[in-house]
Structures are given as C-alpha cells and as structure tokens.
Write a protein that holds these residues in place. Structure first.
Motif, PDB file in Angstrom:
ATOM      1  N   ASP A   9     111.431  95.753  17.573  1.00 52.99           N
ATOM      2  CA  ASP A   9     110.483  95.554  16.577  1.00 52.99           C
ATOM      3  C   ASP A   9     111.146  95.073  15.118  1.00 52.99           C
ATOM      4  O   ASP A   9     111.653  95.973  14.420  1.00 52.99           O
ATOM      5  N   THR A  25      93.721  88.429  18.216  1.00 49.88           N
ATOM      6  CA  THR A  25      95.028  88.877  18.530  1.00 49.88           C
ATOM      7  C   THR A  25      95.503  87.814  19.252  1.00 49.88           C
ATOM      8  O   THR A  25      95.055  87.041  20.211  1.00 49.88           O
ATOM      9  N   ARG A  84     103.889  91.351  14.290  1.00 49.49           N
ATOM     10  CA  ARG A  84     104.992  92.007  14.808  1.00 49.49           C
ATOM     11  C   ARG A  84     106.018  91.175  15.511  1.00 49.49           C
ATOM     12  O   ARG A  84     105.445  90.312  16.364  1.00 49.49           O
ATOM     13  N   ARG A 112      95.450  92.319  29.969  1.00 48.37           N
ATOM     14  CA  ARG A 112      96.409  92.780  30.872  1.00 48.37           C
ATOM     15  C   ARG A 112      96.390  93.153  32.303  1.00 48.37           C
ATOM     16  O   ARG A 112      94.885  93.516  32.563  1.00 48.37           O
ATOM     17  N   HIS A 142     108.849  90.897  17.718  1.00 49.97           N
ATOM     18  CA  HIS A 142     109.981  91.594  18.627  1.00 49.97           C
ATOM     19  C   HIS A 142     110.947  90.707  19.249  1.00 49.97           C
ATOM     20  O   HIS A 142     110.600  89.483  19.644  1.00 49.97           O
ATOM     21  N   GLU A 193      98.041  91.036  15.326  1.00 46.45           N
ATOM     22  CA  GLU A 193      96.863  92.118  15.583  1.00 46.45           C
ATOM     23  C   GLU A 193      96.191  91.937  14.371  1.00 46.45           C
ATOM     24  O   GLU A 193      96.099  92.666  13.473  1.00 46.45           O
ATOM     25  N   GLN A 206     109.118  95.827  27.368  1.00 48.66           N
ATOM     26  CA  GLN A 206     109.416  97.152  26.643  1.00 48.66           C
ATOM     27  C   GLN A 206     108.410  97.070  25.440  1.00 48.66           C
ATOM     28  O   GLN A 206     108.093  98.204  24.882  1.00 48.66           O
ATOM     29  N   ALA A 207     107.771  96.279  25.015  1.00 46.47           N
ATOM     30  CA  ALA A 207     107.056  96.250  23.700  1.00 46.47           C
ATOM     31  C   ALA A 207     105.661  96.693  24.043  1.00 46.47           C
ATOM     32  O   ALA A 207     105.334  96.612  25.071  1.00 46.47           O
ATOM     33  N   ASN A 208     105.175  97.043  23.058  1.00 44.04           N
ATOM     34  CA  ASN A 208     103.725  97.622  23.131  1.00 44.04           C
ATOM     35  C   ASN A 208     102.760  96.391  22.961  1.00 44.04           C
ATOM     36  O   ASN A 208     102.394  95.965  21.900  1.00 44.04           O
ATOM     37  N   LEU A 209     102.315  96.075  23.976  1.00 40.60           N
ATOM     38  CA  LEU A 209     101.375  94.746  24.242  1.00 40.60           C
ATOM     39  C   LEU A 209     100.147  95.106  24.147  1.00 40.60           C
ATOM     40  O   LEU A 209      99.442  96.181  24.483  1.00 40.60           O
ATOM     41  N   PRO A 210      99.191  94.340  23.298  1.00 35.24           N
ATOM     42  CA  PRO A 210      97.761  94.561  23.254  1.00 35.24           C
ATOM     43  C   PRO A 210      97.032  94.224  24.661  1.00 35.24           C
ATOM     44  O   PRO A 210      97.488  93.371  25.496  1.00 35.24           O
ATOM     45  N   PRO A 211      96.048  94.968  25.003  1.00 38.55           N
ATOM     46  CA  PRO A 211      95.513  94.876  26.377  1.00 38.55           C
ATOM     47  C   PRO A 211      94.873  93.381  26.467  1.00 38.55           C
ATOM     48  O   PRO A 211      94.281  92.982  27.275  1.00 38.55           O
TER      49      PRO A 211
END
Length: 269
Positions: free
Chosen positions: A12, A70, A46, A265, A48, A65, A87-92
């Motif tokens: 990030d 989003t 963010r 997702r 990445h 976000e 690897q990233a924290n992706l939004p639903p």
C-alpha cells in the motif's frame, strides 16, 4: 488467466511522488487517479503498487472508498496487477474500470452485478482541439443556476452531477427559447497536474440535432485549456455514435477501450 505473481513486491504505497511517476506514464488512462492524489479524494484513496525486486513499481491498483462510491482501477504490468489483486484488501462491491489487458484478472475476482459496458476514453490537447462556434449564448454556470441545472439533469439519470461540482469544476450551459437547453461540465479538474475530465454532457431531448452539445463541450474545453490543462479527457459509451462524432469533430482522439460497471466479489475469491 494465471500469471507469475510470486516475484512481485506488493505494498500500500503512500509515496505520492513515486505513485505519480507511475501514473504519469499514461496520463489519459490515469486522469482520475492523478486527481485522487490531491484533496478532497486523497484521504479516500489507496494506491497499491507492485514492483519486481530492485525495480521501481510497474503495476498499480487504485481503490477509492468514498462514502458515496467505491471504485477499482488497475494500471500497468498485468502480472503485477494480478499480484496486487491476490494480496490487497479488496472491497466486496465496487465500480470497476479496466482495459482489455486487465479484464480477465478482474473477472477472476469480481462478477458483474449488471453487464459491464464498453466505453472509449478520448482526449484532446491544445494542438488537436477544434473549437465550435456557438449560435446561441453559452454561459458559465454557477451555484445560482442550480435549480435550472437540476431540472435539466432530471432528464438524464446517468449523469454524475453533484452540486459541489459547480464550485470544484467548470460547467457551461446554452440557453434558448427561455430555458437551459444543453449543458457540459467536468468530473475533475486537476490544475497542479494539468489535466481535467469532462462529463455530464446533455441536451434536452426536444432540442437535439442543433449542435448544442458541440457548443457547450467546446466552451468547457476552451476554458480548461486556458487554465493550463494539457490533457482534457472524457469517457463515452462505445455505442453512443452520435456523441463520439461530436467529440471527434472537436478534436478528441480515442486512447483506450475500457469496460466499466458495478461488480461484487466472487464468494470463493
């Protein structure tokens, strides 16, 4: 699509200088992302990035976000983008925008809520711009015109207009027969980076075929170029041949085909 992702270093990235250098490799595609490096959207963004060991980043996934929306938009080396998505924290749930190079990667993680639509990303510069003369008064719009603007955009549900954009951006309208007949404005204006995105171009259904869209869009572009924007960008649906014709006559050229739409997702992703 299965690409090699193990050799990539994903992070990030809060080094805005490094992120900007990567985004500047394709200013037209990254026109929104460059704006997101600055207030008011920087706090919601963010970035990445992915880099091979010992190298500068060559892939990026932008995730916005915001309380109202989003979005996800990838850029750069496809293998690096795949590593970020893994690897990233992706939004639903998000609005996704991608070129053909990254579509299969997004489809592996997200499924469309409704069919993704093909669009063109077009751009014009001072060198390619061909202004259109106005046959009716075209005026710069302000907050005092909000009631008229809102009435016109009620006929255009796909418009992304928000009242705050009148202060943040640049809107022009054409009045004829005692009413506001056509309008064009901006999604973002990023003067520090010399780039802007035109949007929400609309003509009242009873007033079409008179060249009004060309006139108001021309006024917006002229104003942006005068303010020092080196690139003026817009998106248009690939099926909207009449609008594409308007923009081409003003000097806009197609830089990218992209797909855009809401997605969620995959349960197994």
């Amino acid at each position: 699509m299965a690409l090699e992702t193990t050799i990539w270093q994903v992070r990030d990235n809060d080094d805005d200088g490094e992120v900007r250098a990567l985004l500047e490799r394709d200013r037209v595609w990254n026109s929104f992302a460059l704006a997101d490096l600055l207030p008011p959207f920087r706090s919601y963004a963010r970035f990445h990035t992915a880099a091979r060991p010992g190298e500068k980043p060559s892939a990026l996934v932008l995730i916005i976000e915001h309380p109202g929306f989003t979005t996800i938009s990838p850029f750069g080396n496809a293998s690096g983008v795949e590593a970020i998505l893994a690897q990233a924290n992706l939004p639903p749930r998000a609005l996704v925008q991608m070129t053909a190079d990254h579509r299969a990667l997004l489809e592996a993680v997200y499924c469309p809520i409704s069919p993704w639509r093909e669009m063109l990303r077009m751009a014009v510069t001072a060198q390619t711009f061909m202004p259109c003369a106005a046959s009716e008064p075209v005026l710069h719009l302000a907050a005092t015109d909000l009631a008229e603007i809102s009435d016109l955009y009620r006929l255009f549900p796909e418009s992304q207009f928000r009242p705050d954009l009148l202060d943040q951006g640049s809107y022009y309208g054409l009045r004829a027969h005692g009413r506001l007949c056509a309008i064009a404005g901006t999604h973002v204006v990023t003067e520090p980076f010399g780039i802007a995105v035109v949007g929400s171009v609309f003509t009242h259904p009873e007033e079409r075929g008179k060249g009004y869209a060309s006139m108001v869009t021309s006024a917006v572009v002229s104003g942006l170029l005068e303010r020092g924007c080196r690139d003026v960008v817009l998106n248009v649906f690939a099926t909207n041949t009449s609008a594409i014709g308007v923009y081409r006559r003003l000097g806009f050229q197609t830089y990218h085909h992209l797909w855009s739409g809401l997605a969620e997702r995959h349960p197994e992703a």
